[in-house]
Write an enzyme that holds these catalytic residues in place. Structure first.
Site, PDB file in Angstrom:
ATOM      1  N   HIS A 224      -5.365  38.550  85.568  1.00 43.74           N
ATOM      2  CA  HIS A 224      -4.495  37.369  85.463  1.00 43.74           C
ATOM      3  C   HIS A 224      -4.740  36.651  84.144  1.00 43.74           C
ATOM      4  CE1 HIS A 224      -3.321  37.888  89.578  1.00 43.74           C
ATOM      5  NE2 HIS A 224      -4.535  37.616  90.061  1.00 43.74           N
TER       6      HIS A 224
ATOM      7  N   MET B 172       4.764  35.093  89.643  1.00 39.63           N
ATOM      8  CA  MET B 172       3.555  34.269  89.714  1.00 39.63           C
ATOM      9  C   MET B 172       3.651  33.203  88.625  1.00 39.63           C
ATOM     10  SD  MET B 172      -0.403  35.605  89.493  1.00 39.63           S
ATOM     11  CE  MET B 172      -1.800  34.479  89.556  1.00 39.63           C
TER      12      MET B 172
ATOM     13  N   HIS C 282       2.011  39.190  86.254  1.00 35.06           N
ATOM     14  CA  HIS C 282       2.637  39.134  87.583  1.00 35.06           C
ATOM     15  C   HIS C 282       3.777  38.128  87.683  1.00 35.06           C
ATOM     16  CE1 HIS C 282      -1.636  40.441  88.237  1.00 35.06           C
ATOM     17  NE2 HIS C 282      -0.999  41.415  88.922  1.00 35.06           N
TER      18      HIS C 282
END
Length: 246
Positions: free
Chosen positions: A191, A238, A230
């Site tokens: 991430h 996301m 994402h």
């Protein structure tokens, strides 16, 4: 008979004269030291003021002291000149010895940190000039450490893949000048945080937890952010928002 008396008187006179010579010529042996004996100047054996330490630009607590003698006898009224090459001062700069042969002054250190010297000079005296040393220290207190960063006003967990890739909470509201902390817990994988615009500046490359990234928002407005792996701009996947109020 008269011859005998004359001889006795002569003998007595010679004896008295010899006694007077033996007793120092009749002045009790208290003649001052001969003027051709040299003056001698030295630091006093106690409390001379040598080797002190003090703040730059300030007077040392102990006075400087020298003693002047001639044939080991203290000499009163002898002039002493004081000086220092290190930018400080001596007060007074010139003094005369007292009845004990001692002259004193107060030394104010110069502006530079480190070893400094002062001198006492007596004209035509053995041991002149007398040197004193002192150590000047910087008494400026160190600057205080910078204040710790303010605690985050909002914390957003960066989660997934377990339970789904997401920010929790995705949307937060803070005041201008406050900070948002994004926190990757252990187990969060691949991430990052990117902004739709210039703010937030972005956390950089994809990272696994544990990891943290914070950004301080100074201007009111609504700021979109997302995970480049994402999600995407404009609330895709996301993503989330930071609302900054005045």
């Amino acid at each position: 008979m008269r011859g005998w008396m004359a001889s006795g008187a002569l003998f007595t006179g010679m004896t008295l004269a010899a006694t007077a010579v033996a007793c120092g010529g009749g002045n009790g042996g208290n003649d001052p030291p001969p003027e051709d004996d040299p003056l001698v100047v030295a630091r006093t054996t106690a409390a001379s003021g040598n080797g002190q330490t003090g703040p730059v630009g300030e007077a040392l607590p102990g006075e400087l002291r020298v003693v002047i003698t001639r044939s080991a006898e203290p000499q009163e009224g002898v002039g002493v000149t004081w000086g220092t090459p290190d930018g400080g001062s001596l007060a007074p700069a010139a003094t005369d010895t007292d009845a004990d042969g001692i002259a004193t002054t107060i030394w104010t250190l110069g502006p530079e940190v480190g070893d400094q010297t002062a001198t006492a000079t007596v004209t035509d005296a053995d041991g002149s000039p007398v040197t004193f040393t002192a150590t000047a220290e910087d008494d400026t207190p160190p600057p205080p450490p910078p204040p710790p960063p303010p605690p985050p006003s909002a914390t957003i967990d960066v989660l997934g893949p377990s339970g789904g890739n997401r920010f929790e909470p995705a949307d937060v509201t803070i005041q201008a000048g406050q900070t948002v902390l994004w926190r990757w817990p252990l187990g969060a994988l691949d991430h990052n945080v990117d902004g739709d615009g210039a703010e937030p500046a972005g956390s950089g490359a994809l990272a696994d937890g544990p990891e943290e990234y914070s950004f301080t928002f100074t201007t009111p407005g609504t700021y979109n952010y997302y995970c480049a792996n994402h999600g995407g701009p404009n609330g895709a996947g996301m993503s989330g928002t930071v609302t900054v109020e005045p």
